[in-house]
Design a protein around this motif. Structure first.
Motif, mmCIF file in Angstrom:
data_model
loop_
_atom_site.group_PDB
_atom_site.id
_atom_site.type_symbol
_atom_site.label_atom_id
_atom_site.label_comp_id
_atom_site.label_asym_id
_atom_site.label_seq_id
_atom_site.Cartn_x
_atom_site.Cartn_y
_atom_site.Cartn_z
ATOM 1 N N LEU A 1 0.947 -1.037 0.412
ATOM 2 C CA LEU A 1 -0.127 0.128 0.373
ATOM 3 C C LEU A 1 0.833 1.424 -0.076
ATOM 4 N N ASP A 2 1.596 1.385 -0.828
ATOM 5 C CA ASP A 2 2.854 2.264 -1.452
ATOM 6 C C ASP A 2 3.352 2.993 -0.172
ATOM 7 N N ASP A 3 4.479 1.510 0.790
ATOM 8 C CA ASP A 3 5.641 0.947 1.883
ATOM 9 C C ASP A 3 4.178 1.706 3.132
ATOM 10 N N LYS A 4 2.872 2.181 3.359
ATOM 11 C CA LYS A 4 3.156 2.901 4.408
ATOM 12 C C LYS A 4 2.602 1.537 5.311
ATOM 13 N N VAL A 5 1.900 0.662 4.653
ATOM 14 C CA VAL A 5 1.826 -0.741 5.979
ATOM 15 C C VAL A 5 3.451 -1.789 5.754
ATOM 16 N N THR A 6 3.971 -2.644 6.468
ATOM 17 C CA THR A 6 4.630 -3.926 6.754
ATOM 18 C C THR A 6 4.472 -5.241 7.006
ATOM 19 N N LEU A 7 5.112 -6.257 6.752
ATOM 20 C CA LEU A 7 4.984 -6.936 8.174
ATOM 21 C C LEU A 7 5.873 -7.985 7.594
ATOM 22 N N GLY A 8 6.163 -8.289 8.452
ATOM 23 C CA GLY A 8 7.690 -9.155 9.170
ATOM 24 C C GLY A 8 7.358 -10.536 10.078
ATOM 25 N N ALA A 9 8.472 -11.594 9.886
ATOM 26 C CA ALA A 9 8.535 -12.455 10.218
ATOM 27 C C ALA A 9 9.860 -12.716 11.279
ATOM 28 N N GLY A 10 10.584 -12.757 11.905
ATOM 29 C CA GLY A 10 11.584 -12.425 12.940
ATOM 30 C C GLY A 10 12.142 -13.717 13.912
ATOM 31 N N ILE B 1 6.403 -12.033 15.502
ATOM 32 C CA ILE B 1 5.962 -11.396 13.603
ATOM 33 C C ILE B 1 5.275 -9.665 14.124
ATOM 34 N N SER B 2 5.828 -9.093 13.306
ATOM 35 C CA SER B 2 5.424 -7.744 13.532
ATOM 36 C C SER B 2 5.139 -6.991 12.224
ATOM 37 N N LEU C 1 3.233 -2.641 15.911
ATOM 38 C CA LEU C 1 2.796 -3.942 16.845
ATOM 39 C C LEU C 1 3.350 -5.016 16.501
ATOM 40 N N THR C 2 4.432 -6.006 17.809
ATOM 41 C CA THR C 2 4.612 -6.981 17.698
ATOM 42 C C THR C 2 4.491 -8.299 18.531
ATOM 43 N N TRP C 3 5.067 -9.243 18.669
ATOM 44 C CA TRP C 3 4.452 -10.402 19.292
ATOM 45 C C TRP C 3 5.278 -10.739 19.157
ATOM 46 N N VAL D 1 5.675 -12.175 24.554
ATOM 47 C CA VAL D 1 5.407 -10.354 24.850
ATOM 48 C C VAL D 1 4.938 -10.044 23.894
ATOM 49 N N ILE D 2 3.728 -9.158 24.064
ATOM 50 C CA ILE D 2 2.970 -8.464 22.979
ATOM 51 C C ILE D 2 3.918 -7.194 23.335
ATOM 52 N N VAL D 3 3.514 -6.532 22.976
ATOM 53 C CA VAL D 3 3.801 -5.044 22.743
ATOM 54 C C VAL D 3 3.812 -4.158 21.718
#
Length: 351
Positions: free
Chosen positions: A275-284, A313-314, A327-329, A342-344
């Motif tokens: 969405l034009d770099d407004k939203v990101t998703l990641g898994a670490g 995931i974040s 938001l990160t879990w 740890v949900i922050v």
């Protein structure tokens, strides 16, 4: 009483050897998770991206329970796809089990690509809180399994998807389970009309340059009582490649009825922007070194200086060029029955 220095030296050497074995185990596990997560994103071409939420029922040990999942999928051409899923299998008797699965799918588009049938399988890294094991009130058991899945998907528009999924979970230790879930999905990289997008345009830059984020949230201990505590964190994130980030940070898990713990974290992240770099998703996946840990329970404490695994995931929403909300879990994976979630949530500054 005279102390035998050779006996003490042997005891210390044995403890050092045990620490090395544990560190090697976590390094191997984290490496496998990183490879699995990164494999979905590790091409020069960005693929179609879909994010879905699932919920339904599951059956294991002749008992019915609930199940739910987060799922991220990318197309690998018209007839194939890959996905990353965080699956919760509910409350099986004496088992509270969830984990992450990387799956590869064969898919068949029908009805002018509005209706898609998929069949997939892949490895499952599970975390199981079991009762009355190893002489204690509970144990955090970790292992590997396989998830076999069938999925029917209806693309109502270029963005929205309704889904029905059947999962069969087979694990090393513990009961197998069968679950049926309904899901709602959203195409983050949408085509012009209904149906899945097979391929998308490649990125020309990294998802992340530099970012510092401050968090606050809660810690949930993975035990039968699930005590909670106030958590806080700070991390620095830098983009290494178009799809790969590195974070280094400090995590404070707060003080629960069982333990208090804080330390240094570092993770590698497979990450995407939409969405034009407004939203990101990641898994670490990475490591967590507890520099300060005290037990609040009667059982012997593990002490300071302990390595644990960290799987997360974040997601972010970037509301200006420099500021975002994240938001990160986090799942802290220990070898001494002190796993935590740890949900922050936090505010980040980018440059």
């Amino acid at each position: 009483m005279t102390t035998n220095p050779y006996k003490n030296a042997s005891r210390h050497a044995t403890r050092r050897s045990e620490r090395c074995v544990r560190a090697t185990h976590w390094a191997r596990t984290i490496a496998l998770l990183s490879i699995g997560v990164s494999a979905i994103c590790a091409t020069n071409v960005a693929h179609a991206q879909e994010f879905s939420l699932f919920a339904g029922g599951s059956r294991a040990s002749n008992v019915n329970t609930y199940t739910w999942a987060f799922n991220y999928q990318e197309g690998l051409g018209e007839y194939f796809a890959a996905s990353f899923m965080w699956l919760n299998e509910g409350h099986i008797p004496d088992h509270h089990r969830d984990g992450q699965a990387v799956q590869f799918w064969a898919r068949l588009p029908l009805d002018e690509r509005r209706f898609v049938l998929q069949a997939g399988l892949g490895p499952y890294r599970y975390f199981d809180t079991t009762t009355a094991q190893q002489g204690g009130s509970y144990s955090d058991v970790h292992g590997w399994g396989v998830v076999y899945s069938l999925r029917a998907m209806y693309y109502a528009s270029s963005r929205w998807i309704t889904q029905l999924e059947l999962n069969r979970v087979h694990v090393q230790r513990g009961p197998d389970s069968t679950g049926v879930m309904l899901g709602v999905g959203y195409q983050l990289d949408a085509p012009d009309g209904p149906g899945p997008r097979d391929w998308a345009l490649p990125r020309s830059s990294n998802v992340t340059n530099n970012e510092v984020t401050v968090y606050i949230g809660k810690t949930i201990v993975n035990s039968t009582s699930s005590p909670v505590a106030l958590a806080g964190a700070i991390d620095y994130r830098v983009g290494l490649l178009k799809w790969l980030d590195l974070t280094v940070g400090y995590l404070h898990e707060g003080s629960s009825d069982i333990a208090r713990r804080d330390g240094i974290t570092s993770q590698l992240w497979a990450t995407r922007a939409f969405l034009d770099d407004k939203v990101t998703l990641g898994a670490g996946a990475g490591v967590y070194y507890a520099i300060d840990e005290n037990e609040n329970s009667p059982s012997p404490g593990p002490g300071d200086g302990k390595f644990s695994g960290l799987v997360s995931i974040s997601g972010t929403y970037r509301w200006t060029d420099h500021w975002d909300t994240r938001l990160t879990w986090n799942r802290v994976v220990t070898h001494y029955n002190r796993d935590t979630d740890v949900i922050v949530a936090g505010i980040g500054y980018r440059w």
